[in-house]
Design a protein around this motif. Structure first.
Motif, PDB file in Angstrom:
ATOM      1  N   HIS A  13       0.864  -1.185   0.000  1.00 13.45           N
ATOM      2  CA  HIS A  13       0.000   0.000   0.000  1.00 13.45           C
ATOM      3  C   HIS A  13       0.895   1.229   0.000  1.00 13.45           C
ATOM      4  CE1 HIS A  13      -2.688   3.140   1.493  1.00 13.45           C
ATOM      5  NE2 HIS A  13      -3.715   2.358   1.210  1.00 13.45           N
ATOM      6  N   PRO A  14       0.610   2.225  -0.853  1.00 13.44           N
ATOM      7  CA  PRO A  14       1.513   3.381  -0.982  1.00 13.44           C
ATOM      8  C   PRO A  14       1.830   4.074   0.345  1.00 13.44           C
ATOM      9  CG  PRO A  14      -0.117   3.412  -2.725  1.00 13.44           C
ATOM     10  CD  PRO A  14      -0.509   2.288  -1.803  1.00 13.44           C
ATOM     11  N   MET A  15       0.879   4.064   1.278  1.00 11.30           N
ATOM     12  CA  MET A  15       1.105   4.772   2.535  1.00 11.30           C
ATOM     13  C   MET A  15       2.117   4.069   3.432  1.00 11.30           C
ATOM     14  SD  MET A  15      -1.791   6.072   5.264  1.00 11.30           S
ATOM     15  CE  MET A  15      -2.646   6.953   3.953  1.00 11.30           C
ATOM     16  N   PHE A  16       2.256   2.752   3.271  1.00  5.18           N
ATOM     17  CA  PHE A  16       3.110   2.000   4.189  1.00  5.18           C
ATOM     18  C   PHE A  16       4.143   1.117   3.489  1.00  5.18           C
ATOM     19  CE2 PHE A  16      -0.885   2.666   6.571  1.00  5.18           C
ATOM     20  CZ  PHE A  16      -0.370   3.368   7.654  1.00  5.18           C
ATOM     21  N   ALA A  17       4.216   1.171   2.168  1.00  2.34           N
ATOM     22  CA  ALA A  17       5.116   0.279   1.432  1.00  2.34           C
ATOM     23  C   ALA A  17       6.558   0.391   1.896  1.00  2.34           C
ATOM     24  CB  ALA A  17       5.014   0.567  -0.063  1.00  2.34           C
ATOM     25  N   ALA A  18       6.997   1.607   2.239  1.00  2.00           N
ATOM     26  CA  ALA A  18       8.398   1.816   2.621  1.00  2.00           C
ATOM     27  C   ALA A  18       8.750   1.142   3.939  1.00  2.00           C
ATOM     28  CB  ALA A  18       8.706   3.312   2.696  1.00  2.00           C
ATOM     29  N   VAL A  19       7.739   0.757   4.715  1.00  2.67           N
ATOM     30  CA  VAL A  19       8.014   0.033   5.963  1.00  2.67           C
ATOM     31  C   VAL A  19       8.734  -1.281   5.658  1.00  2.67           C
ATOM     32  CG1 VAL A  19       6.923  -1.170   7.913  1.00  2.67           C
ATOM     33  CG2 VAL A  19       6.117   1.101   7.232  1.00  2.67           C
ATOM     34  N   ASN A  20       8.421  -1.887   4.516  1.00  2.00           N
ATOM     35  CA  ASN A  20       9.055  -3.161   4.148  1.00  2.00           C
ATOM     36  C   ASN A  20      10.553  -3.042   3.964  1.00  2.00           C
ATOM     37  OD1 ASN A  20       6.782  -4.830   4.136  1.00  2.00           O
ATOM     38  ND2 ASN A  20       6.198  -4.183   2.075  1.00  2.00           N
ATOM     39  N   ASP A  21      11.039  -1.836   3.706  1.00  2.00           N
ATOM     40  CA  ASP A  21      12.462  -1.645   3.441  1.00  2.00           C
ATOM     41  C   ASP A  21      13.276  -1.443   4.720  1.00  2.00           C
ATOM     42  OD1 ASP A  21      12.029  -1.756   0.649  1.00  2.00           O
ATOM     43  OD2 ASP A  21      11.463   0.358   0.618  1.00  2.00           O
ATOM     44  N   LEU A  22      12.587  -1.253   5.837  1.00  2.00           N
ATOM     45  CA  LEU A  22      13.291  -0.987   7.093  1.00  2.00           C
ATOM     46  C   LEU A  22      13.989  -2.246   7.594  1.00  2.00           C
ATOM     47  CD1 LEU A  22      10.546   1.167   8.867  1.00  2.00           C
ATOM     48  CD2 LEU A  22      12.608   1.991   7.701  1.00  2.00           C
ATOM     49  N   ILE A  23      15.222  -2.084   8.022  1.00  2.00           N
ATOM     50  CA  ILE A  23      16.030  -3.223   8.469  1.00  2.00           C
ATOM     51  C   ILE A  23      15.906  -3.441   9.974  1.00  2.00           C
ATOM     52  CG2 ILE A  23      18.415  -4.048   8.708  1.00  2.00           C
ATOM     53  CD1 ILE A  23      18.992  -2.605   6.035  1.00  2.00           C
ATOM     54  N   ASP A  24      15.787  -2.356  10.724  1.00  2.00           N
ATOM     55  CA  ASP A  24      15.728  -2.418  12.189  1.00  2.00           C
ATOM     56  C   ASP A  24      14.501  -1.634  12.625  1.00  2.00           C
ATOM     57  OD1 ASP A  24      16.035  -2.250  14.917  1.00  2.00           O
ATOM     58  OD2 ASP A  24      18.072  -1.434  14.875  1.00  2.00           O
ATOM     59  N   VAL A  25      13.381  -2.342  12.812  1.00  2.00           N
ATOM     60  CA  VAL A  25      12.130  -1.656  13.119  1.00  2.00           C
ATOM     61  C   VAL A  25      11.475  -2.230  14.374  1.00  2.00           C
ATOM     62  CG1 VAL A  25      10.821  -3.141  11.545  1.00  2.00           C
ATOM     63  CG2 VAL A  25       9.885  -0.918  12.193  1.00  2.00           C
ATOM     64  N   GLN A  26      11.023  -1.316  15.216  1.00  2.00           N
ATOM     65  CA  GLN A  26      10.327  -1.655  16.455  1.00  2.00           C
ATOM     66  C   GLN A  26       8.901  -1.124  16.321  1.00  2.00           C
ATOM     67  OE1 GLN A  26      10.954   1.122  19.781  1.00  2.00           O
ATOM     68  NE2 GLN A  26      11.518  -0.622  21.043  1.00  2.00           N
ATOM     69  N   ILE A  27       7.935  -1.886  16.787  1.00  2.00           N
ATOM     70  CA  ILE A  27       6.542  -1.481  16.645  1.00  2.00           C
ATOM     71  C   ILE A  27       5.871  -1.398  18.009  1.00  2.00           C
ATOM     72  CG2 ILE A  27       4.303  -2.108  15.664  1.00  2.00           C
ATOM     73  CD1 ILE A  27       5.796  -3.402  13.359  1.00  2.00           C
ATOM     74  N   VAL A  28       5.174  -0.286  18.223  1.00  2.00           N
ATOM     75  CA  VAL A  28       4.477  -0.046  19.487  1.00  2.00           C
ATOM     76  C   VAL A  28       3.018   0.282  19.171  1.00  2.00           C
ATOM     77  CG1 VAL A  28       4.324   1.429  21.531  1.00  2.00           C
ATOM     78  CG2 VAL A  28       6.569   0.866  20.551  1.00  2.00           C
ATOM     79  N   ASP A  29       2.095  -0.389  19.836  1.00  2.00           N
ATOM     80  CA  ASP A  29       0.678  -0.064  19.689  1.00  2.00           C
ATOM     81  C   ASP A  29       0.261   0.896  20.797  1.00  2.00           C
ATOM     82  OD1 ASP A  29      -0.833  -1.457  17.474  1.00  2.00           O
ATOM     83  OD2 ASP A  29       0.280  -3.164  18.297  1.00  2.00           O
ATOM     84  N   LEU A  30      -0.343   1.996  20.391  1.00  4.16           N
ATOM     85  CA  LEU A  30      -0.877   2.987  21.333  1.00  4.16           C
ATOM     86  C   LEU A  30      -2.274   3.359  20.823  1.00  4.16           C
ATOM     87  CD1 LEU A  30      -0.241   4.756  23.827  1.00  4.16           C
ATOM     88  CD2 LEU A  30       0.550   6.521  22.244  1.00  4.16           C
ATOM     89  N   PRO A  31      -3.258   2.527  21.113  1.00  2.00           N
ATOM     90  CA  PRO A  31      -4.587   2.717  20.526  1.00  2.00           C
ATOM     91  C   PRO A  31      -5.233   4.046  20.935  1.00  2.00           C
ATOM     92  CG  PRO A  31      -4.366   0.521  21.495  1.00  2.00           C
ATOM     93  CD  PRO A  31      -3.195   1.328  21.965  1.00  2.00           C
ATOM     94  N   THR A  32      -5.534   4.855  19.942  1.00  3.95           N
ATOM     95  CA  THR A  32      -6.216   6.141  20.139  1.00  3.95           C
ATOM     96  C   THR A  32      -6.417   6.736  18.752  1.00  3.95           C
ATOM     97  OG1 THR A  32      -6.160   8.247  21.349  1.00  3.95           O
ATOM     98  CG2 THR A  32      -4.072   7.485  20.423  1.00  3.95           C
ATOM     99  N   GLY A  33      -6.733   8.022  18.688  1.00  6.37           N
ATOM    100  CA  GLY A  33      -6.904   8.671  17.405  1.00  6.37           C
ATOM    101  C   GLY A  33      -5.582   9.121  16.806  1.00  6.37           C
ATOM    102  N   HIS A  34      -5.691   9.950  15.784  1.00  3.21           N
ATOM    103  CA  HIS A  34      -4.524  10.360  14.999  1.00  3.21           C
ATOM    104  C   HIS A  34      -3.672  11.427  15.672  1.00  3.21           C
ATOM    105  CE1 HIS A  34      -2.177  10.699  11.381  1.00  3.21           C
ATOM    106  NE2 HIS A  34      -2.490  11.966  11.199  1.00  3.21           N
ATOM    107  N   TRP A  35      -4.160  11.979  16.772  1.00  2.00           N
ATOM    108  CA  TRP A  35      -3.413  13.028  17.475  1.00  2.00           C
ATOM    109  C   TRP A  35      -3.143  12.600  18.917  1.00  2.00           C
ATOM    110  CZ3 TRP A  35      -6.985  13.877  13.699  1.00  2.00           C
ATOM    111  CH2 TRP A  35      -6.565  14.633  12.597  1.00  2.00           C
TER     112      TRP A  35
END
Length: 242
Positions: free
Chosen positions: A200-222
């Motif tokens: 998906h164009p909005m997130f495609a570049a995430v696939n190229d990251l070599i060292d990525v950490q993901i954190v979920d913080l459920p809420t709105g966009h701000w």
């Protein structure tokens, strides 16, 4: 207590469209309490006192942000929210050796050739903050109080159209190796990763990251308003990660 350690990274907070440094007012003190050296910035073109702001380009935003990164001299943590991803992605491409980490707040890296609104007519000079019914269809307003929405409306500055139209040019593959944290808010991380894998164009570049950490913080966009303390804790943990 605030730490005076000299090995703390320099954290630069970059807000998204319509926002200035003020957007981080509830986050900065919490980060400083954890001993971090923090700087919240107003992107070029988002200072309502600037008489030339309508003519601001993405290049202007990139040059100003790059100057701050270079002035810090290294060990910088760039935090980009939402539409700040064009400038932050470009500065990451230009100065990967100066960055300790990039942290995306409900956002993510842009691909080479990406643009927010490339088809925006040339006669449009700026993009004002939409009414909240329209905005809520584009980005989640979850967790925002009536008071916060009123402040948002009162302080929002129209985004220069030249920034939105601009195409991102990225040439340095070293940007993929910069340690990266995705703080996922309006979309859960599993959905973000599914979109990334689907290119998906909005997130495609995430696939190229070599060292990525993901954190979920459920809420709105701000989340800097809806969950400011939790966001500060997430940014601090990521910024101090080795």
């Amino acid at each position: 207590m605030t730490s005076n350690a000299t090995d703390q990274p320099h954290v630069i907070l970059v807000p998204g469209y319509w926002l200035g440094a003020w957007a981080w007012d509830d986050v900065v003190p919490a980060l400083k309490e954890q001993g971090l050296d923090v700087e919240a910035i107003t992107p070029s073109g988002l200072d309502e006192q600037d008489p030339n702001r309508k003519n601001t380009t993405l290049q202007d935003q990139v040059d100003a942000l790059q100057a701050l990164v270079e002035q810090a001299g290294g060990d910088v943590v760039l935090v980009g929210h939402s539409g700040a991803n064009a400038a932050v992605s470009t500065v990451t491409d230009r100065t990967p050796q100066l960055l300790r980490r990039v942290i995306w707040v409900d956002s993510g890296p842009m691909p080479d050739g990406g643009a927010f609104a490339p088809e925006l007519p040339q006669d449009i000079e700026e993009l004002p903050l939409p009414d909240f019914d329209t905005l809520g269809q584009q980005a989640s307003l979850e967790g925002l109080s009536d008071g916060q929405l009123k402040t948002f409306r009162a302080r929002a500055v129209p985004e220069p159209a030249g920034v939105a139209r601009a195409t991102v040019s990225l040439t340095n593959d070293r940007r993929h190796s910069v340690p990266t944290t995705l703080i996922c808010c309006s979309l859960p991380s599993n959905q973000v990763l599914e979109l990334a894998q689907a290119r998906h164009p909005m997130f495609a570049a995430v696939n190229d990251l070599i060292d990525v950490q993901i954190v979920d913080l459920p809420t709105g966009h701000w989340p800097m308003w809806s969950r400011s303390e939790d966001l500060a804790n997430a940014i601090a943990a990521a910024a101090l990660a080795s």
